[in-house]
Design a protein around this motif. Structure first.
Motif, PDB file in Angstrom:
ATOM      1  N   CYS A 192       0.837  -1.197   0.000  1.00 31.28           N
ATOM      2  CA  CYS A 192       0.000   0.000   0.000  1.00 31.28           C
ATOM      3  C   CYS A 192       0.876   1.253   0.000  1.00 31.28           C
ATOM      4  N   CYS A 193       1.886   1.261   0.844  1.00 30.72           N
ATOM      5  CA  CYS A 193       2.789   2.400   0.950  1.00 30.72           C
ATOM      6  C   CYS A 193       3.524   2.632  -0.371  1.00 30.72           C
ATOM      7  N   THR A 194       3.997   1.547  -0.991  1.00 33.15           N
ATOM      8  CA  THR A 194       4.719   1.649  -2.266  1.00 33.15           C
ATOM      9  C   THR A 194       3.818   2.196  -3.358  1.00 33.15           C
ATOM     10  N   MET A 195       2.581   1.702  -3.410  1.00 30.40           N
ATOM     11  CA  MET A 195       1.639   2.169  -4.421  1.00 30.40           C
ATOM     12  C   MET A 195       1.351   3.663  -4.252  1.00 30.40           C
ATOM     13  N   LEU A 196       1.148   4.099  -3.015  1.00 35.55           N
ATOM     14  CA  LEU A 196       0.871   5.513  -2.765  1.00 35.55           C
ATOM     15  C   LEU A 196       2.069   6.386  -3.139  1.00 35.55           C
ATOM     16  N   LEU A 197       3.280   5.892  -2.848  1.00 32.69           N
ATOM     17  CA  LEU A 197       4.476   6.652  -3.218  1.00 32.69           C
ATOM     18  C   LEU A 197       4.584   6.810  -4.724  1.00 32.69           C
ATOM     19  N   LEU A 198       4.347   5.733  -5.456  1.00 30.81           N
ATOM     20  CA  LEU A 198       4.434   5.795  -6.921  1.00 30.81           C
ATOM     21  C   LEU A 198       3.413   6.767  -7.494  1.00 30.81           C
ATOM     22  N   PHE A 199       2.196   6.709  -6.984  1.00 35.07           N
ATOM     23  CA  PHE A 199       1.179   7.654  -7.431  1.00 35.07           C
ATOM     24  C   PHE A 199       1.579   9.081  -7.077  1.00 35.07           C
ATOM     25  N   GLY A 200       2.136   9.262  -5.870  1.00 34.46           N
ATOM     26  CA  GLY A 200       2.565  10.595  -5.449  1.00 34.46           C
ATOM     27  C   GLY A 200       3.660  11.138  -6.340  1.00 34.46           C
ATOM     28  N   PHE A 201       4.599  10.275  -6.737  1.00 33.13           N
ATOM     29  CA  PHE A 201       5.689  10.692  -7.618  1.00 33.13           C
ATOM     30  C   PHE A 201       5.151  11.112  -8.984  1.00 33.13           C
ATOM     31  N   VAL A 202       4.240  10.321  -9.549  1.00 31.34           N
ATOM     32  CA  VAL A 202       3.668  10.629 -10.864  1.00 31.34           C
ATOM     33  C   VAL A 202       2.833  11.909 -10.804  1.00 31.34           C
ATOM     34  N   ILE A 203       2.009  12.037  -9.776  1.00 28.26           N
ATOM     35  CA  ILE A 203       1.132  13.207  -9.670  1.00 28.26           C
ATOM     36  C   ILE A 203       1.942  14.477  -9.420  1.00 28.26           C
ATOM     37  N   ALA A 204       3.082  14.355  -8.738  1.00 27.41           N
ATOM     38  CA  ALA A 204       3.939  15.526  -8.530  1.00 27.41           C
ATOM     39  C   ALA A 204       4.390  16.106  -9.863  1.00 27.41           C
ATOM     40  N   HIS A 205       4.645  15.238 -10.857  1.00 29.14           N
ATOM     41  CA  HIS A 205       4.961  15.695 -12.218  1.00 29.14           C
ATOM     42  C   HIS A 205       3.782  16.485 -12.784  1.00 29.14           C
ATOM     43  N   MET A 206       2.580  15.953 -12.575  1.00 32.18           N
ATOM     44  CA  MET A 206       1.386  16.537 -13.183  1.00 32.18           C
ATOM     45  C   MET A 206       1.017  17.889 -12.582  1.00 32.18           C
ATOM     46  N   LEU A 207       1.368  18.118 -11.321  1.00 32.15           N
ATOM     47  CA  LEU A 207       0.947  19.340 -10.640  1.00 32.15           C
ATOM     48  C   LEU A 207       1.512  20.607 -11.268  1.00 32.15           C
ATOM     49  N   GLU A 208       2.541  20.459 -12.095  1.00 28.09           N
ATOM     50  CA  GLU A 208       3.079  21.623 -12.796  1.00 28.09           C
ATOM     51  C   GLU A 208       2.072  22.161 -13.814  1.00 28.09           C
ATOM     52  N   ASP A 209       1.158  21.294 -14.260  1.00 30.11           N
ATOM     53  CA  ASP A 209       0.108  21.704 -15.190  1.00 30.11           C
ATOM     54  C   ASP A 209      -1.068  22.255 -14.385  1.00 30.11           C
ATOM     55  N   THR A 210      -1.069  23.556 -14.170  1.00 27.50           N
ATOM     56  CA  THR A 210      -2.082  24.168 -13.305  1.00 27.50           C
ATOM     57  C   THR A 210      -3.480  24.164 -13.917  1.00 27.50           C
ATOM     58  N   LYS A 211      -3.582  24.006 -15.246  1.00 22.34           N
ATOM     59  CA  LYS A 211      -4.888  24.037 -15.903  1.00 22.34           C
ATOM     60  C   LYS A 211      -5.777  22.878 -15.462  1.00 22.34           C
ATOM     61  N   ASN A 212      -5.165  21.723 -15.252  1.00 18.01           N
ATOM     62  CA  ASN A 212      -5.923  20.524 -14.880  1.00 18.01           C
ATOM     63  C   ASN A 212      -5.748  20.152 -13.412  1.00 18.01           C
ATOM     64  N   LYS A 213      -5.401  21.127 -12.597  1.00 18.15           N
ATOM     65  CA  LYS A 213      -5.061  20.856 -11.199  1.00 18.15           C
ATOM     66  C   LYS A 213      -6.222  20.231 -10.422  1.00 18.15           C
ATOM     67  N   VAL A 214      -7.438  20.677 -10.714  1.00 22.65           N
ATOM     68  CA  VAL A 214      -8.610  20.147 -10.001  1.00 22.65           C
ATOM     69  C   VAL A 214      -8.725  18.638 -10.196  1.00 22.65           C
ATOM     70  N   TRP A 215      -8.492  18.186 -11.433  1.00 24.11           N
ATOM     71  CA  TRP A 215      -8.591  16.747 -11.720  1.00 24.11           C
ATOM     72  C   TRP A 215      -7.500  15.967 -10.986  1.00 24.11           C
ATOM     73  N   TYR A 216      -6.315  16.554 -10.874  1.00 23.91           N
ATOM     74  CA  TYR A 216      -5.236  15.884 -10.164  1.00 23.91           C
ATOM     75  C   TYR A 216      -5.541  15.779  -8.677  1.00 23.91           C
ATOM     76  N   LEU A 217      -6.172  16.808  -8.132  1.00 24.64           N
ATOM     77  CA  LEU A 217      -6.547  16.776  -6.723  1.00 24.64           C
ATOM     78  C   LEU A 217      -7.611  15.708  -6.472  1.00 24.64           C
ATOM     79  N   ILE A 218      -8.533  15.560  -7.423  1.00 28.80           N
ATOM     80  CA  ILE A 218      -9.546  14.499  -7.315  1.00 28.80           C
ATOM     81  C   ILE A 218      -8.872  13.127  -7.369  1.00 28.80           C
ATOM     82  N   LEU A 219      -7.886  12.997  -8.273  1.00 28.97           N
ATOM     83  CA  LEU A 219      -7.152  11.730  -8.395  1.00 28.97           C
ATOM     84  C   LEU A 219      -6.394  11.420  -7.106  1.00 28.97           C
ATOM     85  N   ILE A 220      -5.745  12.431  -6.530  1.00 26.71           N
ATOM     86  CA  ILE A 220      -5.023  12.238  -5.267  1.00 26.71           C
ATOM     87  C   ILE A 220      -5.971  11.727  -4.183  1.00 26.71           C
ATOM     88  N   PHE A 221      -7.119  12.376  -4.058  1.00 22.55           N
ATOM     89  CA  PHE A 221      -8.071  11.995  -3.019  1.00 22.55           C
ATOM     90  C   PHE A 221      -8.563  10.556  -3.228  1.00 22.55           C
TER      91      PHE A 221
END
Length: 332
Positions: A140-169
């Motif tokens: 579980c911890c490994t999966m969350l870390l991998l998702f966190g690493f990928v989403i950190a890349h995506m957060l630079e795209d501020t246009k779709n930030k809401v969708w990334y926040l939904i994905l994080i949640f």
């Protein structure tokens, strides 16, 4: 320019080591580890930190940290300390409820994604060892870390930030619930509520803390240029004490170079700083150029400024930028 050991960098690397060792000791003591186990986790910490230090140096030389080779790792240390504090808090949380996605998101904001991966896996490895190394929680911890690493890349795209926040949640809630079901062979609804709280905290960090830290990282050079041109900056005070005439000359060169830069569209802040310190090698005498560059590197001046100092009067090499040419002409 020749690479050299800089006191500020060594101090910050040392502080990062101390934070890592401190976290490992706290985790080991809280879990009731015996002395041999503590020594083992200490050895693991040293291995991780040696890797982290080499990666830190490598990323700086590639200009991946604030796009500047001369950074002092100060923001990296602060980010590492913040993630260590969060990891200590995670030690008190029930199994499957630690919002570890927040670790790579915060570390990538102050450093690089590679540094975020290395540090986050270190904290989670020690965290899981302290909690007993349950296989499903590790997954579980490994999966969350991998998702966190990928989403950190995506957060630079501020246009779709809401969708990334939904994905994080969604990921931060579903992963703990699913893996806890595998482990307990039945649903535990209390984990759902606790995971939702952790997911909300991660969303808040991604929405507000991540952009704040990113802006601080991007503004590092501008902030430092402002600092070194302040009248009370240590090196400037040393120049004033050494020679009032040299100090007044530096102020004149700095002011005129800044105005010229504005006129021709060059970097005025770089010209202002380089004009102040263009002849700083005079403090140590000959070889004046090398000593000036060494002074700048020891104080972790932005690379553009240090480069101009290395091109003093074309003794070692000719001016390579318009800012360097402006400072040299004004000084002449």
């Amino acid at each position: 320019m020749k690479e050299q050991f800089v006191a500020k960098r060594i101090v910050n690397i040392g502080l990062i080591f101390l934070v890592a060792i401190g976290f490992s000791v706290i985790a080991g003591r809280m879990s009731g580890m015996y002395l041999d186990q503590l020594l083992g986790i200490g050895a693991l910490t040293v291995l991780f930190m040696v890797l982290f230090a080499f990666l830190l140096i490598y990323e700086r030389n590639r200009k991946r940290i604030s796009h500047n080779r001369e950074t002092d790792y100060g923001k990296i240390f602060k980010g590492f300390l913040l993630t260590a504090i969060l990891a200590v808090i995670f030690l008190f949380l029930p199994e499957f409820t630690s919002p570890v996605m927040i670790l790579p998101i915060l570390m990538s904001a102050v450093g690089t994604y590679e540094l975020a991966v290395c540090s986050s896996f270190f904290f989670c490895t020690v965290l899981e060892m302290a909690k007993g190394c349950q296989s499903y929680e590790i997954l579980c911890c490994t999966m969350l870390l991998l998702f966190g690493f990928v989403i950190a890349h995506m957060l630079e795209d501020t246009k779709n930030k809401v969708w990334y926040l939904i994905l994080i949640f969604a990921v931060a809630v579903l992963a703990p619930v699913l893996f806890s079901c595998f482990f307990y062979q039945e649903p535990h609804y209390d984990i759902l509520g606790k995971a939702a709280i952790g997911a909300a905290v991660t969303d808040l960090a991604a929405a507000f803390v991540y952009p704040f830290l990113t802006k601080q990282k991007e503004a590092e050079i501008d902030n430092f240029l402002t600092d070194i041109t302040e009248e009370d900056y240590g090196l400037l005070r040393e120049l004033k004490k050494f020679s009032r005439q040299e100090y007044r000359h530096a102020l004149r060169v700095s002011g005129i170079a800044e105005k010229c830069a504005y006129i021709v569209g060059a970097d005025a802040a770089v010209c202002k700083a380089a004009g102040l310190y263009y002849r700083i090698g005079i403090l140590d005498g000959d070889p004046m150029v090398e000593n000036g560059v060494a002074r700048a590197q020891n104080h972790c001046f932005p690379e553009k400024v240090t480069e101009i100092l290395s091109e003093y009067y074309g003794i070692e090499k000719m001016p390579s930028t318009i800012e360097s040419a402006i400072v040299q002409i004004v000084d002449g």
